[in-house]
Write an enzyme that holds these catalytic residues in place. Sequence first.
Site, short mmCIF file in Angstrom:
data_model
loop_
_atom_site.label_atom_id
_atom_site.label_comp_id
_atom_site.label_asym_id
_atom_site.label_seq_id
_atom_site.Cartn_x
_atom_site.Cartn_y
_atom_site.Cartn_z
CG ASN A 1 28.46 -24.17 -58.80
OD1 ASN A 1 28.08 -25.29 -58.93
ND2 ASN A 1 29.86 -23.90 -58.02
CD1 TRP A 2 22.20 -21.61 -58.95
CD2 TRP A 2 20.70 -23.18 -60.51
NE1 TRP A 2 21.70 -21.30 -59.59
CE2 TRP A 2 20.95 -21.42 -60.56
CE3 TRP A 2 20.18 -23.94 -61.04
CZ2 TRP A 2 20.01 -20.70 -61.54
CZ3 TRP A 2 18.90 -23.23 -62.07
CH2 TRP A 2 19.30 -21.86 -62.08
CE LYS A 3 29.06 -24.98 -54.29
NZ LYS A 3 30.02 -24.41 -53.12
CG HIS B 1 33.95 -26.54 -57.47
ND1 HIS B 1 33.97 -26.97 -55.88
CD2 HIS B 1 33.10 -24.91 -57.36
CE1 HIS B 1 33.37 -26.08 -55.55
NE2 HIS B 1 32.98 -24.87 -56.48
N GLY C 1 32.21 -21.65 -48.82
CA GLY C 1 30.83 -22.07 -48.07
C GLY C 1 30.75 -21.93 -46.90
N GLY D 1 28.14 -19.30 -55.11
CA GLY D 1 27.39 -20.54 -54.75
C GLY D 1 26.15 -20.60 -53.46
N GLY D 2 26.50 -20.27 -52.45
CA GLY D 2 24.98 -20.56 -51.91
C GLY D 2 24.07 -18.87 -52.28
#
Length: 258
Positions: free
Chosen positions: A7-9, A94, A172, A232-233
């Site tokens: 998930n590159w957001k 999300h 995060g 994510g990150g």
Amino acid sequence: MKYIIANWKMNLGIRESVALARGTLHALQGKEKVPEVVVCPSFTALAEVRKTLSRTRMFLGAQNVGPGRAGAFTGEVGVSQLEDIGCTFAIVGHSERRSLGETDSTIGKKLAGLYETGNITPILCVGESKDVRDAGEAEKFVKKELKDALSGLKIGRRRKLLIAYEPLWAIGTGKPASVLEIVPMQEMIRKVVTDITGVDGADLAVLYGGSVDTENAYGFLREPSIDGLLVGGASLKIHDIHAIIESACEVMTAQESL
Ligand code: PGA
């Protein structure tokens, strides 16, 4: 099967996204047994990333979807448009979207839209806040989120559903949940989802997300009840996502030889 959802957001331009997609793809090269890797770029980069993924073993996902196939919803991207661009997965609910005001009823509409024709598999995110966990109410809270999102949904036969358990306090923060916290939750989720929707077996995958990194991925993935990871990150760093995919390949190979 194990899943790795990247998930590159709200990050990366088109060229950077294509470069990261290519880099991520390299992790699958030359491997026989690989996880289902889904990259979720921003809407702006979906079209170009899709070109990179064509005829590969990696999948394209959207980070969000509008409430239905098409219609008068300014600023939303509908199910038909995601199908058109080649998405086969979409993240729904999300916590970062819920924190912007997305309600359970909207999440229900999004899921219904996705199941209307059925070319896109939803990845439904659920998870409790720190306060809820400290109060001992985590399972109750997640159960309610599942009921609110899934009750009354017409999924049809042989359709897939992915659920990502992502405790808010782990996203995060660099403080992931422990396997001891995750496993009972995964088991509860699997049971509740099957009871409500009838989806089970290989059609239902329950993932974990929240501060997944190169150090902890293997430990999560080797748990039989954790079907994969939403990252994510760490998915923005080529070295890290490679190592995480590598862990999934190792676990899958080891489990196959049991
Ligand atoms: P994180 O994000 O891996 O950066 O904690 C996970 C997510 O929000 O999906």
